[in-house]
Write an enzyme that holds these catalytic residues in place. Structure first.
Site, PDB file in Angstrom:
ATOM      1  N   GLU A   1       0.727  -1.173   0.256  1.00 20.87           N
ATOM      2  CA  GLU A   1      -0.157  -0.005  -0.229  1.00 20.87           C
ATOM      3  C   GLU A   1       0.987   1.175  -0.057  1.00 20.87           C
ATOM      4  O   GLU A   1       1.759   1.221   0.877  1.00 20.87           O
ATOM      5  CB  GLU A   1      -0.959   0.254   1.190  1.00 20.87           C
ATOM      6  CG  GLU A   1      -2.025  -0.871   1.182  1.00 20.87           C
ATOM      7  CD  GLU A   1      -2.786  -0.832   2.159  1.00 20.87           C
ATOM      8  OE1 GLU A   1      -4.068  -1.464   2.136  1.00 20.87           O
ATOM      9  OE2 GLU A   1      -2.697  -0.185   3.140  1.00 20.87           O
ATOM     10  N   CYS A   2       0.634   2.284  -0.879  1.00 18.93           N
ATOM     11  CA  CYS A   2       1.134   3.558  -1.052  1.00 18.93           C
ATOM     12  C   CYS A   2       2.562   3.302  -1.119  1.00 18.93           C
ATOM     13  O   CYS A   2       3.335   3.027  -2.103  1.00 18.93           O
ATOM     14  CB  CYS A   2       0.733   4.271   0.032  1.00 18.93           C
ATOM     15  SG  CYS A   2       0.930   6.122  -0.224  1.00 18.93           S
ATOM     16  N   ALA A   3       3.313   3.273   0.012  1.00 16.31           N
ATOM     17  CA  ALA A   3       4.873   3.329   0.217  1.00 16.31           C
ATOM     18  C   ALA A   3       5.434   1.878  -0.350  1.00 16.31           C
ATOM     19  O   ALA A   3       6.505   1.892  -1.270  1.00 16.31           O
ATOM     20  CB  ALA A   3       5.471   3.309   1.527  1.00 16.31           C
TER      21      ALA A   3
END
Length: 461
Positions: A337-339
């Site tokens: 997720e994201c990073a």
């Protein structure tokens, strides 16, 4: 079991000092002998890190948008077990929440007011005193009477300029019958370093974060009536206690699920590890800045954080990058997720990453922020195509080249545009969208099951 009494720390607007007051209260009440359960309203990952330092136990989130309104009280009761007091830090202004043009109710979904009403807990309003004088009485009258379901129990005056200033403000509070629980002087040295997404996470800030928490604790202990705060605390939250073991079926084989941690990957919910463990996973945390994958890794979780701040050091751990790419090609289940999405691209700001996703990423010019109602476009180790979730975006990076892999999600932007986002190569689910595991326990169970299958398929001969 009687629900743990709580106070909700709110404010008229963002930037009023809620985090300083809430963190300091948690620390001061703990120092005074209380077992304090710390909570944060909304999808914030950073403030709970400071709360955790102050409380000596994990900071947790209460977010009806991401987990559903029916889970808020059970999650509160789960997170406050064995405690005698809870401090809940609000989000933005007291009545601010998810923007919905069709909502005609005074309390917005996901707002601090909604959480206070659900818990039946009193609100302490933190007011930034700069620029306020007698007219503060009118502001407080408005907040106290705007919705009869919200009990405003007292005021904390923050950034008070002088003794005379404090006297005037206390008189204004008295006019509307609100007790002043404390008055904090202006203390610029308490500012905690921040960056583009808010405060620097406590894990990254190291000993300086603990020093900041200690300073907040000292400030609150000296200027706020802790006995009055404790006496004010109350809760009418009733019902079952959330139990991760009741949400998932445990895999008996105990597959190893590795979770990326350390300074670059600090965003996560305490319930995630609890659900993984309840589903039978052996959870092992590692630091991609310096570690290799834990032995026997059969599933990999790469949460959010700030990889753009550590890109060179992440790139230097070539052994790990190569290992992740090789295992992904063999079907290792990966939840990013994201990073985590950024870490799986070919490059981030020109630095080599894992290359699992054939895209490049860079720090961008603007912030992307908001809740999303998303539908899964592709089968993955967590979701089946067509399943709907609520998630949250919070980033200032972007993919500069699109991936050829099938996208993970689709949703409609506020302007009506259809957004297709993320990538699902191999057995990977990577996206900018943050989801709350307690709102999606079935997905966590599926992921551990996929890890168990991988472990069995790739077991040494």
């Amino acid at each position: 079991m009687v629900s743990t009494p709580a106070v909700v720390i709110a404010a008229p607007a963002s930037g009023s000092g809620k985090t300083t007051v809430a963190t300091g209260l948690i620390g001061a009440l703990r120092r005074a002998g209380h077992r304090v359960a710390p909570f944060k309203v909304g999808p914030d990952y950073i403030d709970p890190g400071y709360h955790g330092l102050a409380a000596g136990r994990p900071g947790r989130n209460l977010d009806p948008v991401l987990v559903g309104a029916d889970r808020v009280v059970p999650l509160y009761r789960h997170g406050s077990r064995d405690c005698d007091l809870a401090v809940v830090e609000g989000v933005m202004g007291l009545f601010d929440g998810r923007i919905d043009e069709h909502n005609t109710e005074p309390i917005a979904e996901g707002s601090t007011a909604q959480i206070a009403a659900m818990l039946g807990a009193p609100v302490i309003l933190v007011v930034d005193a700069r620029g306020h004088s007698q007219s503060l009485a009118a502001l407080l009258h408005g907040f106290a009477t705007y919705d009869s379901g919200i009990r405003l129990g007292g005021v904390i005056l923050n950034r008070v300029g002088s003794e005379r200033h404090e006297q005037v403000l206390r008189a204004a509070c008295a006019r509307v019958g609100l007790p002043v629980l404390g008055a904090l002087p202006r203390m610029a040295e308490l500012a905690v370093p921040s960056r583009h997404l808010g405060l620097i996470p406590a894990v990254e800030h190291g000993s300086a974060a603990q020093a900041a928490v200690d300073a907040m604790t000292d400030l609150v202990a000296a200027h706020i009536d802790l006995s009055a705060v404790a006496a004010l605390a109350a809760s009418k939250a009733d019902g079952p206690v959330w139990d991760p073991a009741a949400e998932v079926t445990a895999e008996e084989s105990g597959p190893v699920v590795a979770i990326a941690g350390g300074p670059a990957f600090t965003f996560g919910y305490a319930e995630h590890r609890e659900l993984l463990a309840a589903a039978g996973a052996e959870v092992r945390v590692f630091d991609p800045l310096r570690d290799e994958l834990p032995s026997g890794t059969a599933g990999l979780v790469i949460p959010g954080g700030f990889p753009e701040e550590h890109a060179a050091d992440l790139a230097a751990n070539t052994t790990l990058l190569t290992s992740i790419a090789d295992r992904a090609a063999r079907g290792l289940p990966i939840h990013a997720e994201c990073a985590g999405l950024l870490y799986l691209t070919r490059t981030l700001d020109g630095h080599r990453m894992a290359g699992v996703i054939d895209a490049e990423a860079e720090f961008g010019p603007r912030l992307t922020l908001g809740y999303r109602d998303a539908v899964a476009l592709t089968d993955s180790p967590l979701w089946s195509a067509g399943e709907r979730v609520r998630g949250h975006e919070f980033h200032r990076t972007r993919l500069t080249t699109p991936s050829s892999a099938a996208p993970a999600w689709a949703w409609r932007s506020p302007s009506g545009e259809t957004i297709r986002e993320g990538a699902t190569p191999h057995r990977v689910h990577a996206s900018y969208l943050h989801t709350h595991p307690a709102g999606n326990p079935t997905a966590i169970g599926r992921f551990v099951s996929a890890a168990a299958d991988f472990a069995q398929t790739h077991a040494p001969a």
